[in-house]
Design a protein around this motif. Sequence first.
Motif, mmCIF file in Angstrom:
data_model
loop_
_atom_site.group_PDB
_atom_site.id
_atom_site.type_symbol
_atom_site.label_atom_id
_atom_site.label_comp_id
_atom_site.label_asym_id
_atom_site.label_seq_id
_atom_site.Cartn_x
_atom_site.Cartn_y
_atom_site.Cartn_z
ATOM 1 N N GLY A 133 0.794 -1.222 0.000
ATOM 2 C CA GLY A 133 0.000 0.000 0.000
ATOM 3 C C GLY A 133 0.825 1.271 0.000
ATOM 4 N N SER A 134 2.084 1.204 0.424
ATOM 5 C CA SER A 134 2.909 2.417 0.470
ATOM 6 C C SER A 134 3.461 2.796 -0.895
ATOM 7 N N PHE A 135 3.327 1.887 -1.866
ATOM 8 C CA PHE A 135 3.867 2.181 -3.184
ATOM 9 C C PHE A 135 2.908 3.093 -3.943
ATOM 10 N N ASN A 136 3.451 4.158 -4.532
ATOM 11 C CA ASN A 136 2.671 5.051 -5.379
ATOM 12 C C ASN A 136 3.610 5.656 -6.416
ATOM 13 N N ARG A 137 3.053 6.489 -7.285
ATOM 14 C CA ARG A 137 3.848 7.066 -8.370
ATOM 15 C C ARG A 137 4.980 7.945 -7.842
ATOM 16 N N GLN A 138 4.732 8.642 -6.738
ATOM 17 C CA GLN A 138 5.759 9.515 -6.182
ATOM 18 C C GLN A 138 6.931 8.694 -5.653
ATOM 19 N N LEU A 139 6.619 7.583 -4.959
ATOM 20 C CA LEU A 139 7.689 6.723 -4.458
ATOM 21 C C LEU A 139 8.475 6.117 -5.623
ATOM 22 N N ALA A 140 7.774 5.738 -6.698
ATOM 23 C CA ALA A 140 8.462 5.199 -7.874
ATOM 24 C C ALA A 140 9.405 6.247 -8.466
ATOM 25 N N ALA A 141 8.944 7.509 -8.508
ATOM 26 C CA ALA A 141 9.797 8.582 -9.018
ATOM 27 C C ALA A 141 11.017 8.776 -8.119
ATOM 28 N N ALA B 215 16.034 0.279 -4.446
ATOM 29 C CA ALA B 215 14.629 -0.104 -4.602
ATOM 30 C C ALA B 215 14.190 -0.100 -6.054
ATOM 31 N N SER B 216 14.799 0.754 -6.873
ATOM 32 C CA SER B 216 14.428 0.798 -8.290
ATOM 33 C C SER B 216 14.659 -0.553 -8.949
ATOM 34 N N VAL B 217 15.855 -1.087 -8.813
ATOM 35 C CA VAL B 217 16.203 -2.380 -9.418
ATOM 36 C C VAL B 217 15.368 -3.497 -8.800
ATOM 37 N N LEU B 218 15.240 -3.480 -7.485
ATOM 38 C CA LEU B 218 14.507 -4.538 -6.801
ATOM 39 C C LEU B 218 13.029 -4.543 -7.178
ATOM 40 N N MET C 4 12.448 6.441 -6.323
ATOM 41 C CA MET C 4 13.348 5.313 -6.584
ATOM 42 C C MET C 4 14.227 5.593 -7.804
ATOM 43 N N ARG C 5 13.599 6.116 -8.852
ATOM 44 C CA ARG C 5 14.363 6.413 -10.065
ATOM 45 C C ARG C 5 15.358 7.539 -9.819
ATOM 46 N N THR C 6 14.947 8.551 -9.057
ATOM 47 C CA THR C 6 15.842 9.665 -8.756
ATOM 48 C C THR C 6 17.079 9.178 -8.008
ATOM 49 N N GLU C 7 16.884 8.283 -7.047
ATOM 50 C CA GLU C 7 18.034 7.753 -6.305
ATOM 51 C C GLU C 7 19.056 7.131 -7.245
ATOM 52 N N THR C 8 18.594 6.253 -8.128
ATOM 53 C CA THR C 8 19.513 5.548 -9.021
ATOM 54 C C THR C 8 20.162 6.510 -10.001
#
Length: 773
Positions: free
Chosen positions: A517-525, A591-594, A527-531
């Motif tokens: 439930g904690s996953f959303n578009r902002q968290l996905a963004a 988290a992006s890769v995982l 993750m990508r920013t980190e990588t």
Amino acid sequence: MPRLPIRLRTYGPIPIVLCLVGTLMASQAWGAKRLEMAESYHATVVPFMKSYCIDCHSGDSAEAGLDLEKFRSWEEVTTTGRKKWSSVLDMLVTGSMPPKDYDQPGGEELQRVLKWVQDALSTVDCDGPVNPGRETIRRLNRIEYENTIRDLVGVAYKATESFPADDVGYGFDNIGDVLSTSPLLFEKFYQAADEIASQAIITDKSQLIPKSELPLAQFKLKYGNASGRQLTFPSNNTGRYELEVEPGTYTVAIYAHASQSGDEPAKMGVRLGDKEKRTFTVDNESPSQHPMEIKMRVPRGKLPLEVAFINDHYDPGNPNPNRRDRNLFINRIELRGPDTDLENRYPESHKKIVFVRPGDEGLDEKQAAQQVIARFASRAFRRPVTKGEMERLMILYAMAKQDGLNYEGALREVVVGILCSPHFLFKVEEMPEGSHGTQPLSDYQLATRLSYFLWSTMPDEELLQQAWKGTLRQNLDVQVVRMLADPKAKQLTENFAGQWLEMRKLEIVQPDRKRFGSFNRQLAADMRTETEMFFQSVIDEDHNVLNLLEADYTFLNQRLAEHYGIDSVKGDHFRRVELADGRRGGILTQASVLTVTSNPTRTSPVKRGKWILDNVLGTPPPEAPADVPTLESQKKLTGSLREQMKQHRENAACASCHARMDPIGFALENYDAIGRWRTKDAGFAIDASGEMPGGRKFDGAAGLKRLLLEEKKDEFIHNLISKTSTYALGRGVEYYDECAIQAVKIEMEQSDYRFSSMIRAIVHSEPFQKRGG
């Protein structure tokens, strides 16, 4: 075996002689090696294949499309068959082939074949002419088009929203062989060129007059209050608004319609200041695109505007219900002005293109147009425009003038034509007329390759100047350093790393909402920013590329830090965070890769293992047979995920595929399907240990990273060079590129594997600098 060059920049004849002798000896040694490999192939490998392989791997119906009978010499194994024989070696090493229910080779027999294949695949004949390969002429992909328009024209055009998605080959969307074109796409190119040219070039000075829409809800009414998106006058009334103006001429454009009643149409009175007053007839009964205008020259200060309905009429007995009430509706009021200082209002895009006008420096209109067109076409084509091209472009300009267009309007038509030209839309690498075989790229072609490699856009002024002077090659290292330090180098991170590490999949992954439930578009963004920030730090700080696997830092904001269980980071902005607990560090534990290597409802050791084999080591496993059942479809499987996978592998068709993937994937089981740390899965304690074929054991992500760095470093470096070269060249890496890859690897070894050393070596390589015939 790397080629030994004859270096003539030596002192005296003795070094030259020694170098010639050394080269001759190397050539003789290579000849003996070739003879030995050929004899061993026919004496050892061919009989082995006949005994254990040919029954299944021959003819048109060969298993997995592998016809071993086609390889009649050892040279074919190491050239055109290198990729297939790498898979053969992989299957033999893991024991996946021959299948368990077939005759098995003896230990010594197998070892002799394994040694020969390993020697053959590690042997590279770099003697003789180099084949630099040949990139298929290719068009700009969407991102390159978008960036190029920005730098060439100065217009922000969203090609990623207007053009269809680009095809992908070898993991990248800049590969010439797959960047197809179609009549629909060319139509899109024309529409885009027309829109871009219209935005960039002002053809009528009236376009420069500022425009603003007045807020109708803020008009003060004599009776009642204004509300909504239009001014509605059901009876005689006046609305007033006070404007703040600069000196100059202003036009007020009023868009209105009315319901009609009685023997005359609705009338609207408009007063602008104390002097201008007009009455307009509003006879249209629906909103119109044709406004009623009042114009006035005014000084600086406050300027009152009044609009009024002045002839209300009501006829309740009219048999036509649409003619019983006369009302006025003002839909929009636009203020245009002032009309002063227009010369300074031209946008940068216009000034960038139309840099000279008739009369400037004594130029007539044709001469001025020639200068504008020549400079724009040369920049668009990324090399000097030819005489023949200029003649055709000037004919287009003359035709536009004959149609009655002014100077800027005719130039706009030529710009549209240039933006539709194949020399703009495609990366054209024409060879000198009459040339045959391998040829070096021109300095302009080299500048273009370099720019689209590192920046995903056209060469800038400095690169084009170096190409014009013919000094680019001698200043190549300086240019690479400059370009990597430029903000545009972020495109290398977004487009190369984003595709190599499959970050773009974060836009489409959909983890199960009930479980995650904690996953959303902002968290996905995030993750990508980190990588991306992590990869960019390797470029900016010129790290050893092995840091991609083992770094002790990353980049987090509060949201992603809490996702990782780190509570020392506050706020939405990303910052560098040192890692101390060993759970994170490097791309494998981000988290992006995982997330992109998981299923919607659970982790996938298979996907994670396959991802590492393919993207990290460059040794992808074969594709699973189409008839293999999924784990979820096998209801009888019970226990932890590891236990279910073990039961799954009891299927002989599954075992060969999972032997190499699963141990690697299970090392990352402490990270759930969206990359959070855990110690249990569905109530079962997680076992993250593994054992590779050959007996090397490891435990968890830390153990996996040690294994990769200690035993698989060469495979990682080779794969990184291959992936980067594929992206740089716009084509797949072939067997004849192996010498260049090995040369890049040697250069990196001498420079502590610095990222910049890889880029410099690739840029200096013959595949990058030359083009095959």
